[in-house]
Design a protein around this motif. Structure first.
Motif, PDB file in Angstrom:
ATOM      1  N   THR A   1       0.916  -0.958  -0.153  1.00 36.60           N
ATOM      2  CA  THR A   1       0.107   0.083  -0.005  1.00 36.60           C
ATOM      3  C   THR A   1       0.877   1.299   0.081  1.00 36.60           C
ATOM      4  OG1 THR A   1      -0.038   0.210   2.541  1.00 36.60           O
ATOM      5  CG2 THR A   1      -2.072  -1.390   1.272  1.00 36.60           C
ATOM      6  N   ASN A   2       0.258   2.469   0.035  1.00 46.98           N
ATOM      7  CA  ASN A   2       1.132   3.439  -0.035  1.00 46.98           C
ATOM      8  C   ASN A   2       2.077   3.888   1.222  1.00 46.98           C
ATOM      9  OD1 ASN A   2       0.477   5.382  -2.401  1.00 46.98           O
ATOM     10  ND2 ASN A   2      -1.914   4.927  -1.650  1.00 46.98           N
ATOM     11  N   ASN A   3       1.606   3.271   2.400  1.00 47.59           N
ATOM     12  CA  ASN A   3       2.255   3.245   3.668  1.00 47.59           C
ATOM     13  C   ASN A   3       3.152   1.765   4.381  1.00 47.59           C
ATOM     14  OD1 ASN A   3       1.553   6.217   3.654  1.00 47.59           O
ATOM     15  ND2 ASN A   3      -0.407   5.369   4.540  1.00 47.59           N
ATOM     16  N   SER A   4       2.778   0.866   3.539  1.00 49.49           N
ATOM     17  CA  SER A   4       3.358  -0.274   4.328  1.00 49.49           C
ATOM     18  C   SER A   4       3.712  -1.451   3.302  1.00 49.49           C
ATOM     19  CB  SER A   4       2.353  -0.632   5.420  1.00 49.49           C
ATOM     20  OG  SER A   4       0.984  -1.108   4.810  1.00 49.49           O
ATOM     21  N   VAL A   5       4.294  -2.449   3.563  1.00 50.75           N
ATOM     22  CA  VAL A   5       4.578  -3.642   2.999  1.00 50.75           C
ATOM     23  C   VAL A   5       4.223  -4.698   3.939  1.00 50.75           C
ATOM     24  CG1 VAL A   5       6.139  -5.219   1.942  1.00 50.75           C
ATOM     25  CG2 VAL A   5       6.399  -2.769   1.701  1.00 50.75           C
TER      26      VAL A   5
ATOM     27  N   LYS B   1      16.370  -5.383  -0.471  1.00 56.54           N
ATOM     28  CA  LYS B   1      16.269  -6.663  -1.394  1.00 56.54           C
ATOM     29  C   LYS B   1      16.722  -6.190  -2.666  1.00 56.54           C
ATOM     30  CE  LYS B   1      15.468 -10.987  -1.761  1.00 56.54           C
ATOM     31  NZ  LYS B   1      16.263 -12.004  -1.303  1.00 56.54           N
ATOM     32  N   PHE B   2      16.073  -4.920  -3.382  1.00 54.85           N
ATOM     33  CA  PHE B   2      16.155  -4.731  -4.611  1.00 54.85           C
ATOM     34  C   PHE B   2      17.168  -3.687  -4.939  1.00 54.85           C
ATOM     35  CE2 PHE B   2      11.833  -6.819  -4.117  1.00 54.85           C
ATOM     36  CZ  PHE B   2      12.330  -7.889  -5.017  1.00 54.85           C
ATOM     37  N   MET B   3      17.808  -3.087  -3.849  1.00 52.12           N
ATOM     38  CA  MET B   3      19.135  -2.150  -4.003  1.00 52.12           C
ATOM     39  C   MET B   3      18.943  -0.858  -4.684  1.00 52.12           C
ATOM     40  SD  MET B   3      21.562  -5.296  -5.898  1.00 52.12           S
ATOM     41  CE  MET B   3      21.525  -6.745  -5.135  1.00 52.12           C
ATOM     42  N   VAL B   4      17.740  -0.321  -4.516  1.00 59.31           N
ATOM     43  CA  VAL B   4      17.289   0.797  -5.119  1.00 59.31           C
ATOM     44  C   VAL B   4      16.090   1.339  -4.157  1.00 59.31           C
ATOM     45  CG1 VAL B   4      18.022   0.886  -7.504  1.00 59.31           C
ATOM     46  CG2 VAL B   4      15.524   0.304  -6.717  1.00 59.31           C
ATOM     47  N   GLU B   5      15.721   2.656  -4.007  1.00 58.90           N
ATOM     48  CA  GLU B   5      14.769   3.102  -3.109  1.00 58.90           C
ATOM     49  C   GLU B   5      13.422   2.805  -3.922  1.00 58.90           C
ATOM     50  OE1 GLU B   5      15.017   7.209  -2.297  1.00 58.90           O
ATOM     51  OE2 GLU B   5      16.523   6.811  -0.817  1.00 58.90           O
ATOM     52  N   LEU B   6      12.402   2.361  -3.159  1.00 59.67           N
ATOM     53  CA  LEU B   6      11.076   1.943  -3.768  1.00 59.67           C
ATOM     54  C   LEU B   6      10.039   2.485  -2.864  1.00 59.67           C
ATOM     55  CD1 LEU B   6      11.877  -1.658  -5.078  1.00 59.67           C
ATOM     56  CD2 LEU B   6      11.532   0.207  -6.292  1.00 59.67           C
TER      57      LEU B   6
ATOM     58  N   VAL C   1       9.502   9.501 -11.025  1.00 61.41           N
ATOM     59  CA  VAL C   1      10.546  10.219 -10.616  1.00 61.41           C
ATOM     60  C   VAL C   1      11.472   9.444  -9.597  1.00 61.41           C
ATOM     61  CG1 VAL C   1      11.129  12.233  -9.235  1.00 61.41           C
ATOM     62  CG2 VAL C   1       9.215  12.734 -10.855  1.00 61.41           C
ATOM     63  N   TYR C   2      13.000   9.590  -9.840  1.00 60.81           N
ATOM     64  CA  TYR C   2      13.842   9.059  -8.997  1.00 60.81           C
ATOM     65  C   TYR C   2      14.900  10.159  -8.849  1.00 60.81           C
ATOM     66  CZ  TYR C   2      16.344   5.420  -6.870  1.00 60.81           C
ATOM     67  OH  TYR C   2      17.286   4.486  -5.875  1.00 60.81           O
TER      68      TYR C   2
ATOM     69  N   THR D   1       6.466   4.119  -7.306  1.00 63.03           N
ATOM     70  CA  THR D   1       7.459   3.627  -8.207  1.00 63.03           C
ATOM     71  C   THR D   1       7.275   2.199  -8.618  1.00 63.03           C
ATOM     72  OG1 THR D   1       9.113   5.055  -7.330  1.00 63.03           O
ATOM     73  CG2 THR D   1       9.797   3.104  -8.559  1.00 63.03           C
ATOM     74  N   LEU D   2       6.923   1.364  -7.640  1.00 62.24           N
ATOM     75  CA  LEU D   2       6.432  -0.141  -7.950  1.00 62.24           C
ATOM     76  C   LEU D   2       5.198  -0.211  -9.021  1.00 62.24           C
ATOM     77  CD1 LEU D   2       6.950  -1.998  -4.731  1.00 62.24           C
ATOM     78  CD2 LEU D   2       8.130  -2.316  -6.788  1.00 62.24           C
ATOM     79  N   GLN D   3       4.286   0.633  -8.745  1.00 61.51           N
ATOM     80  CA  GLN D   3       2.992   0.733  -9.576  1.00 61.51           C
ATOM     81  C   GLN D   3       3.498   0.937 -11.037  1.00 61.51           C
ATOM     82  OE1 GLN D   3      -1.143   1.973  -8.626  1.00 61.51           O
ATOM     83  NE2 GLN D   3      -0.221   3.888  -9.725  1.00 61.51           N
TER      84      GLN D   3
END
Length: 281
Positions: free
Chosen positions: A100-104, A125-130, A145-146, A134-136
């Motif tokens: 969700t927007n706030n949690s995993v 885990k995936f080595m970049v800020e997410l 934007v990054y 971004t995921l969507q």
């Protein structure tokens, strides 16, 4: 882009582009014409897939890092700007994840545990800020934007260059990048680039280089299909590296339902052991 993707895009260009589009984006010599930054961004956003919900049924995936190799199937459900639910199957269901927007949130169906935390779980885990947006965007072939920023209007600050048969939209112009990184030897630099196919204005590749973190992420889209009057990739390849660590994941989507009655829930019994991860430094 793979051979099948090139063939499909070529067919679509013939059917939908016409002479007007060719004259607009190509010179008389057949080279790609330069256009305004805003026009490239607007043309790309206007060609997003229009949806409220997406259901990727029985996708196939392969994950690999320095310690593990795993092939699995799964289901993935996106409720636009609200939540992403993923079910990971290996014969039986192993995990169910809700973003969700706030949690995993993660359900380990084998161990009967429930884990929750923020997006640092995925950053590590995936080595970049997410974050959620971004995921969507990655899953739906959209611009983002990054570094992560809630103000996606900052994409308007990105500048483009004309590559070989494609447009390159990037956070830093090549000249400034060369000056700051090559000459001044600074590591305080993030380079974020989209490769965009002309005419159809779809993203074929994303590259992120974070020199301070010594990390890089490549996202490649392939096998574009005609879905709901839009061109949409059915294969996503992601490769990441940070220092000596690396990972790769390939996602293949064979059945994509748009705004259907199908959905994927996230429920668990009180018997699940709850584990909350603290990400404080």
């Amino acid at each position: 882009m793979g051979k099948s993707g090139i063939i499909l895009v070529g067919i679509i260009l013939i059917l939908f582009s016409g002479c007007k589009s060719t004259k607009e984006y190509y010179t008389k010599e057949g080279t790609l014409r330069n256009i305004a930054d805003y026009k490239l961004i607007n043309s790309t956003t206007e060609n997003y897939l229009n949806y409220n919900t997406l259901f990727y049924k029985r996708f196939k995936a392969r994950y690999e890092d320095s310690n593990n190799t795993l092939s699995f199937t799964g289901n993935l459900y996106i409720e636009k700007d609200s939540s992403i639910v993923v079910s990971v199957l290996k014969g039986i269901e192993w995990f169910r994840v809700r973003l969700t927007n706030n949690s995993v949130e993660i359900l380990d169906k084998r161990k009967k545990t429930y884990t929750s935390g923020d997006y640092k779980i995925l950053w590590d885990k995936f080595m970049v800020e997410l974050d959620y947006h971004t995921l969507q965007s990655i899953l739906t072939n959209q611009l983002f934007v990054y570094p992560i920023n809630s103000d996606q209007k900052l994409i308007k600050r990105y500048k483009h260059e004309v590559g070989i048969g494609e447009y390159l939209l990037q956070s830093v112009k090549t000249g400034r990048f060369e000056r700051k990184y090559r000459k001044e030897k600074t590591n305080e630099m993030i380079f974020h680039q989209f490769s965009i196919m002309p005419d159809v204005f779809k993203i074929s590749k994303v590259n992120i280089k974070d020199f301070n973190a010594n990390s890089e992420l490549d996202i490649n889209y392939d096998n574009f299909l005609n879905i709901n009057k839009s061109i949409f990739p059915s294969i996503i390849n992601i490769n990441g590296q940070r220092g000596n660590d690396s990972f790769s994941i390939e996602l293949r989507f064979e059945h994509i339902d748009i705004d259907s009655d199908s959905s994927l829930g996230f429920k668990f019994s009180d018997k699940y052991k709850k584990v909350v991860i603290s990400n404080e430094d």
